[in-house]
Motif scaffolding. Structure first.
Motif, PDB file in Angstrom:
ATOM      1  N   THR A  81      42.161  32.627  70.631  1.00 47.13           N
ATOM      2  CA  THR A  81      42.577  31.296  71.472  1.00 47.13           C
ATOM      3  C   THR A  81      42.424  30.238  70.951  1.00 47.13           C
ATOM      4  O   THR A  81      40.734  30.142  70.520  1.00 47.13           O
ATOM      5  CB  THR A  81      42.216  31.666  72.770  1.00 47.13           C
ATOM      6  OG1 THR A  81      42.255  32.248  73.473  1.00 47.13           O
ATOM      7  CG2 THR A  81      43.250  30.879  73.630  1.00 47.13           C
ATOM      8  N   ARG A  85      45.732  28.537  73.844  1.00 48.43           N
ATOM      9  CA  ARG A  85      47.325  29.935  72.972  1.00 48.43           C
ATOM     10  C   ARG A  85      46.385  30.540  73.371  1.00 48.43           C
ATOM     11  O   ARG A  85      45.388  31.127  71.988  1.00 48.43           O
ATOM     12  CB  ARG A  85      47.832  28.529  72.349  1.00 48.43           C
ATOM     13  CG  ARG A  85      48.988  28.639  72.214  1.00 48.43           C
ATOM     14  CD  ARG A  85      49.216  28.423  74.279  1.00 48.43           C
ATOM     15  NE  ARG A  85      50.103  27.346  74.537  1.00 48.43           N
ATOM     16  CZ  ARG A  85      51.397  26.936  74.446  1.00 48.43           C
ATOM     17  NH1 ARG A  85      52.459  27.686  73.121  1.00 48.43           N
ATOM     18  NH2 ARG A  85      52.387  26.134  74.750  1.00 48.43           N
ATOM     19  N   PRO A  86      46.974  31.995  73.751  1.00 55.48           N
ATOM     20  CA  PRO A  86      46.630  33.276  72.862  1.00 55.48           C
ATOM     21  C   PRO A  86      47.029  33.600  71.431  1.00 55.48           C
ATOM     22  O   PRO A  86      48.628  33.190  70.938  1.00 55.48           O
ATOM     23  CB  PRO A  86      46.688  34.274  73.869  1.00 55.48           C
ATOM     24  CG  PRO A  86      47.240  33.662  75.277  1.00 55.48           C
ATOM     25  CD  PRO A  86      47.297  32.370  74.370  1.00 55.48           C
TER      26      PRO A  86
END
Length: 103
Positions: A81, A85-86
């Motif tokens: 991450t 955000r992954p």
């Protein structure tokens, strides 16, 4: 619907609204870290320098290049991450940035 754009480093970026895809040049593994940062920045709608954390905060960029960009015999996927955000990075040259869970 996907929209396409590109950056000055040769990366290609595609978006389907929430998920962003980028490609990095597998023949130039050193392009991988900047492609990841630019893909996350584009997904967030900000400049790469404006991200809330830097790539070094979550993964060693040199190690990422060695693991994913070393032309392994078997496909390699790394997930982490960045800036909420992954991110999924594949040895086939694909970077996928998922929307944040709160979005």
């Amino acid at each position: 619907m996907w929209s396409d754009s590109s950056d000055d480093g040769g990366g290609r970026y595609r978006s389907d609204g929430g998920r962003h895809r980028a490609t990095w040049n597998t023949e130039d593994p050193d392009s991988l870290p900047s492609t990841v940062v630019n893909a996350v920045a584009e997904a967030k709608g900000v400049d790469g320098l404006a991200l809330s954390e830097v790539l070094n905060d979550v993964v060693d960029p040199d190690a990422l290049v060695r693991v994913v960009g070393s032309s392994p015999a078997e496909p390699v996927t790394v997930e982490f991450t960045l800036a909420g955000r992954p991110v999924t990075v594949d040895s086939d040259g694909t970077v996928v940035v998922e929307p944040a869970e709160s979005e």
